[in-house]
Design a protein around this motif. Structure first.
Motif, PDB file in Angstrom:
ATOM      1  N   HIS A 191      -2.319 -11.188  -6.645  1.00  0.00           N
ATOM      2  CA  HIS A 191      -2.940 -10.242  -5.712  1.00  0.00           C
ATOM      3  C   HIS A 191      -1.978  -9.851  -4.594  1.00  0.00           C
ATOM      4  O   HIS A 191      -1.824  -8.662  -4.268  1.00  0.00           O
ATOM      5  N   TYR A 192      -1.321 -10.847  -4.002  1.00  0.00           N
ATOM      6  CA  TYR A 192      -0.444 -10.560  -2.868  1.00  0.00           C
ATOM      7  C   TYR A 192       0.809  -9.802  -3.295  1.00  0.00           C
ATOM      8  O   TYR A 192       1.344  -8.989  -2.520  1.00  0.00           O
ATOM      9  N   LEU A 193       1.302 -10.040  -4.494  1.00  0.00           N
ATOM     10  CA  LEU A 193       2.458  -9.287  -4.978  1.00  0.00           C
ATOM     11  C   LEU A 193       2.120  -7.807  -5.138  1.00  0.00           C
ATOM     12  O   LEU A 193       2.915  -6.926  -4.770  1.00  0.00           O
ATOM     13  N   GLU A 194       0.964  -7.523  -5.672  1.00  0.00           N
ATOM     14  CA  GLU A 194       0.534  -6.121  -5.799  1.00  0.00           C
ATOM     15  C   GLU A 194       0.329  -5.499  -4.423  1.00  0.00           C
ATOM     16  O   GLU A 194       0.645  -4.316  -4.206  1.00  0.00           O
ATOM     17  N   GLN A 195      -0.170  -6.285  -3.485  1.00  0.00           N
ATOM     18  CA  GLN A 195      -0.365  -5.782  -2.128  1.00  0.00           C
ATOM     19  C   GLN A 195       0.971  -5.445  -1.481  1.00  0.00           C
ATOM     20  O   GLN A 195       1.112  -4.411  -0.808  1.00  0.00           O
ATOM     21  N   VAL A 196       1.959  -6.304  -1.689  1.00  0.00           N
ATOM     22  CA  VAL A 196       3.290  -6.050  -1.138  1.00  0.00           C
ATOM     23  C   VAL A 196       3.889  -4.788  -1.740  1.00  0.00           C
ATOM     24  O   VAL A 196       4.454  -3.936  -1.029  1.00  0.00           O
ATOM     25  N   GLU A 197       3.797  -4.637  -3.039  1.00  0.00           N
ATOM     26  CA  GLU A 197       4.355  -3.463  -3.691  1.00  0.00           C
ATOM     27  C   GLU A 197       3.740  -2.184  -3.121  1.00  0.00           C
ATOM     28  O   GLU A 197       4.463  -1.221  -2.816  1.00  0.00           O
ATOM     29  N   ALA A 198       2.430  -2.181  -2.954  1.00  0.00           N
ATOM     30  CA  ALA A 198       1.759  -0.988  -2.425  1.00  0.00           C
ATOM     31  C   ALA A 198       2.182  -0.709  -0.994  1.00  0.00           C
ATOM     32  O   ALA A 198       2.440   0.451  -0.621  1.00  0.00           O
ATOM     33  N   ALA A 199       2.291  -1.758  -0.173  1.00  0.00           N
ATOM     34  CA  ALA A 199       2.634  -1.568   1.240  1.00  0.00           C
ATOM     35  C   ALA A 199       4.069  -1.099   1.414  1.00  0.00           C
ATOM     36  O   ALA A 199       4.357  -0.206   2.230  1.00  0.00           O
ATOM     37  N   VAL A 200       4.999  -1.696   0.656  1.00  0.00           N
ATOM     38  CA  VAL A 200       6.407  -1.296   0.762  1.00  0.00           C
ATOM     39  C   VAL A 200       6.584   0.147   0.291  1.00  0.00           C
ATOM     40  O   VAL A 200       7.291   0.953   0.930  1.00  0.00           O
ATOM     41  N   THR A 201       5.944   0.497  -0.791  1.00  0.00           N
ATOM     42  CA  THR A 201       6.041   1.860  -1.315  1.00  0.00           C
ATOM     43  C   THR A 201       5.470   2.866  -0.328  1.00  0.00           C
ATOM     44  O   THR A 201       6.054   3.936  -0.093  1.00  0.00           O
ATOM     45  N   ALA A 202       4.329   2.530   0.274  1.00  0.00           N
ATOM     46  CA  ALA A 202       3.707   3.428   1.253  1.00  0.00           C
ATOM     47  C   ALA A 202       4.583   3.622   2.480  1.00  0.00           C
ATOM     48  O   ALA A 202       4.517   4.671   3.142  1.00  0.00           O
ATOM     49  N   GLY A 229       7.807   3.860   2.426  1.00  0.00           N
ATOM     50  CA  GLY A 229       9.034   4.561   2.080  1.00  0.00           C
ATOM     51  C   GLY A 229      10.056   3.737   1.339  1.00  0.00           C
ATOM     52  O   GLY A 229      11.164   4.212   1.068  1.00  0.00           O
ATOM     53  N   GLY A 230       9.711   2.493   0.983  1.00  0.00           N
ATOM     54  CA  GLY A 230      10.643   1.651   0.242  1.00  0.00           C
ATOM     55  C   GLY A 230      10.433   1.749  -1.256  1.00  0.00           C
ATOM     56  O   GLY A 230       9.506   2.408  -1.739  1.00  0.00           O
ATOM     57  N   HIS A 231      11.303   1.100  -1.996  1.00  0.00           N
ATOM     58  CA  HIS A 231      11.229   1.076  -3.459  1.00  0.00           C
ATOM     59  C   HIS A 231      11.190  -0.381  -3.911  1.00  0.00           C
ATOM     60  O   HIS A 231      11.982  -1.206  -3.448  1.00  0.00           O
ATOM     61  N   VAL A 232      10.283  -0.706  -4.828  1.00  0.00           N
ATOM     62  CA  VAL A 232      10.107  -2.079  -5.295  1.00  0.00           C
ATOM     63  C   VAL A 232      10.569  -2.191  -6.737  1.00  0.00           C
ATOM     64  O   VAL A 232      10.230  -1.352  -7.583  1.00  0.00           O
ATOM     65  N   LEU A 271      13.467  -3.280  -2.437  1.00  0.00           N
ATOM     66  CA  LEU A 271      13.026  -4.676  -2.496  1.00  0.00           C
ATOM     67  C   LEU A 271      13.032  -5.128  -3.953  1.00  0.00           C
ATOM     68  O   LEU A 271      12.336  -4.553  -4.794  1.00  0.00           O
ATOM     69  N   VAL A 272      13.826  -6.155  -4.245  1.00  0.00           N
ATOM     70  CA  VAL A 272      13.891  -6.720  -5.592  1.00  0.00           C
ATOM     71  C   VAL A 272      13.139  -8.048  -5.574  1.00  0.00           C
ATOM     72  O   VAL A 272      13.571  -9.015  -4.938  1.00  0.00           O
ATOM     73  N   LEU A 273      11.987  -8.082  -6.236  1.00  0.00           N
ATOM     74  CA  LEU A 273      11.170  -9.289  -6.291  1.00  0.00           C
ATOM     75  C   LEU A 273      11.609 -10.131  -7.489  1.00  0.00           C
ATOM     76  O   LEU A 273      11.541  -9.689  -8.633  1.00  0.00           O
ATOM     77  N   LEU A 274      12.055 -11.340  -7.205  1.00  0.00           N
ATOM     78  CA  LEU A 274      12.702 -12.197  -8.195  1.00  0.00           C
ATOM     79  C   LEU A 274      11.770 -13.301  -8.678  1.00  0.00           C
ATOM     80  O   LEU A 274      11.197 -14.044  -7.871  1.00  0.00           O
ATOM     81  N   ASP A 275      11.631 -13.407 -10.011  1.00  0.00           N
ATOM     82  CA  ASP A 275      10.890 -14.519 -10.597  1.00  0.00           C
ATOM     83  C   ASP A 275      11.872 -15.654 -10.919  1.00  0.00           C
ATOM     84  O   ASP A 275      11.918 -16.659 -10.235  1.00  0.00           O
ATOM     85  N   ASN A 276      12.632 -15.529 -11.980  1.00  0.00           N
ATOM     86  CA  ASN A 276      13.685 -16.492 -12.341  1.00  0.00           C
ATOM     87  C   ASN A 276      13.162 -17.927 -12.403  1.00  0.00           C
ATOM     88  O   ASN A 276      13.763 -18.854 -11.863  1.00  0.00           O
ATOM     89  N   GLY A 277      12.042 -18.114 -13.087  1.00  0.00           N
ATOM     90  CA  GLY A 277      11.493 -19.447 -13.281  1.00  0.00           C
ATOM     91  C   GLY A 277      10.370 -19.819 -12.342  1.00  0.00           C
ATOM     92  O   GLY A 277       9.742 -20.872 -12.502  1.00  0.00           O
TER      93      GLY A 277
END
Length: 491
Positions: free
Chosen positions: A69-80, A82-85, A296-302
């Motif tokens: 939930h919070y990851l989707e919230q971050v993506e929406a907020a950053v995009t709104a 002017g950023g790119h996720v 913004l590059v959201l990293l999983d990597n394990g």
């Protein structure tokens, strides 16, 4: 050193070498004792430290439970804003994304804020392979980079270097990276800091692309937060035209109110300060203020795999304060390089084997890089029970079992080299389930105790290389009890 952790030996071998370096041990002992003593005084100033610690753990646990939930919230907020996720499943994907983003700018140089995530994925090496030079701007990271070295501490990456070594590195290497060090440079800390400042100033003023990590990401607004002590981070985050931030998905906090807790606990646990000298926050882009392009590059990597482990997932609460390193007797003697990872010390001993798995000899050895004294748990500001996770991972190494790898449940085979340990545990279980056999074995051991060796052969040799076998008493507690107590007396 080569500047990469690839191919490093298992912890026992690396530690056996590093512990022979008397100079390194002296430097580490002085530095870690100084930091932890200052931390203890800073923490003691707060009457509600225990409550803040519990609150930090609770916030992180809630975030991890609802991370999707919070990851989707971050993506929406950053995009709104002017950023790119961008989403990166692993290190290769993250490195590819960042490299392509830099190429799109047409630049061949970037300035970097100190970042554990980019160290974890080997971003500098990936950029170098693409013809892009990355300049570290944190003073300690600069020392490490100029020395073709590796960080050995989360907070103080160059903790293994003394002032004389730093002076020599600056004199020898600065000219190959930019502004030359003064010919009369001494090992006075102020002179070294000034040489670094002048060397970096031209990088800040020239660079068009900055790369950072983040200590926290506030989900409700998409705001990223970097805390640092030198001001170099502020320069990297404001002067370049393009900013690329690589952030592990566990760095999220739901609200600004949640952030308040960590801005109290992190400075005191890391630098023993009441407040961090520089706390930079940014949300997307703003016209005529700061970078005009933000990625913004959201990293999983394990990290998702770690989240699936009910015991091990608490490692994702870590806020990278390094308090556990400064109280760890193993880290103090072995140093950070022995862990073969961007994350040294107790937290690295549980985080790295979960992010990378335990398939290699190095990663399988890390859960054993501890005395299980528990000091790391006592100082952790988010109450990570590191000893519990260490024991959990040791069981995984020895016995194998079900784990999650890239989102799929798999069954690991027991690691090689632990057959004798498994046999000993099976024998112990058999004996403990049979009191008569246990008693007979104890009496036999007592009667033959004069014949017992002080060193074990075979697989047990490593254990007795540094300790004697405990002496067997002439009489077991069980036999003493029955001999000295009347029948039926349980008092």
């Amino acid at each position: 050193m080569s500047g990469t952790y690839l191919g490093m030996p298992a912890f026992p071998k690396a530690a056996a070498e590093s512990t022979q370096d008397a100079s390194l041990r002296g430097t580490l002992r002085h530095a870690t004792h100084t930091i932890r003593d200052k931390r203890a005084k800073a923490v003691a100033e707060l009457d509600d430290w225990a409550q803040l610690r519990d609150a930090g753990a609770a916030i992180k646990n809630r975030t991890l439970r609802h991370l999707d939930h919070y990851l989707e919230q971050v993506e929406a907020a950053v995009t709104a804003a002017g950023g790119h996720v961008h989403w990166a499943a692993d290190a290769d994907e993250a490195n590819h994304i960042v490299t392509e983003l830099v190429r799109m700018t047409g630049e061949s140089e970037v300035v970097k804020v100190k970042s554990m995530a980019t160290q974890e994925i080997g971003l500098n090496q990936a950029l170098e392979g693409a013809g892009i030079r990355a300049y570290e701007t944190d003073l300690a990271e600069l020392i490490v980079q100029l020395g073709n070295d590796l960080p050995s501490h989360i907070l103080v990456p160059a903790i293994h270097r003394n002032r004389t070594e730093i002076r020599d590195i600056f004199r020898r290497e600065m000219k190959h990276w930019g502004r030359t060090a003064p010919a009369d440079l001494t090992d006075d800390p102020r002179a070294l800091a000034e040489a670094a400042r002048l060397h970096l100033r031209e990088k800040f003023l020239r660079a068009k692309v900055g790369i950072s990590g983040a200590n926290f990401v506030v989900a409700e607004t998409g705001t990223l937060v970097v805390v640092e002590s030198e001001g170099n981070g502020r320069m990297c985050l404001t002067l370049p035209e393009t900013l690329i931030s690589v952030v592990g998905i566990e760095k999220l906090v739901p609200t600004w109110q949640d952030l308040e807790v960590f801005l109290q606990t992190l400075p005191r646990s890391s630098t023993a300060e009441r407040m961090n000298p520089y706390t930079s926050t940014w949300t997307g882009t703003t016209d005529d203020d700061g970078p005009q392009t933000f990625h913004l590059v959201l990293l999983d990597n394990g990290r998702t795999d770690t989240l699936a482990d009910e015991v091990g997932r608490q490692a994702l609460r870590c806020i990278r304060c390094s308090a556990c390193l400064n109280v760890c007797p193993v880290y103090e003697r072995a140093g950070g390089h022995a862990y073969g990872s961007a994350y040294p010390g107790p937290i690295g001993a549980i985080l790295t084997p979960q992010l990378r798995g335990t398939a290699t000899e190095l990663d399988a050895s890390l859960p054993y890089a501890s005395s299980l004294c528990g000091a790391c748990y006592e100082v952790c500001p988010v109450a990570i029970d590191i000893p519990e996770v260490l024991v959990h991972l040791r069981e995984r190494v020895v016995q194998g079992g079900a784990v999650t790898i890239r989102g799929e449940r798999r069954t690991l085979k027991p690691a090689k080299g632990h057959a004798a340990e498994r046999a000993a545990m099976r024998a112990a279980r058999w004996a403990l389930d049979r009191p008569a056999a246990l008693g007979a074995g104890q009496r036999l051991a007592a009667r033959t105790r004069r014949l017992h060796p002080k060193r074990l052969p075979g697989p047990g040799r490593a254990w007795t290389d540094t300790r004697d076998i405990p002496a067997v008493p002439a009489e077991s507690f069980r036999d003493w009890w029955h001999r000295t107590r009347p029948e039926g007396d349980t008092k």
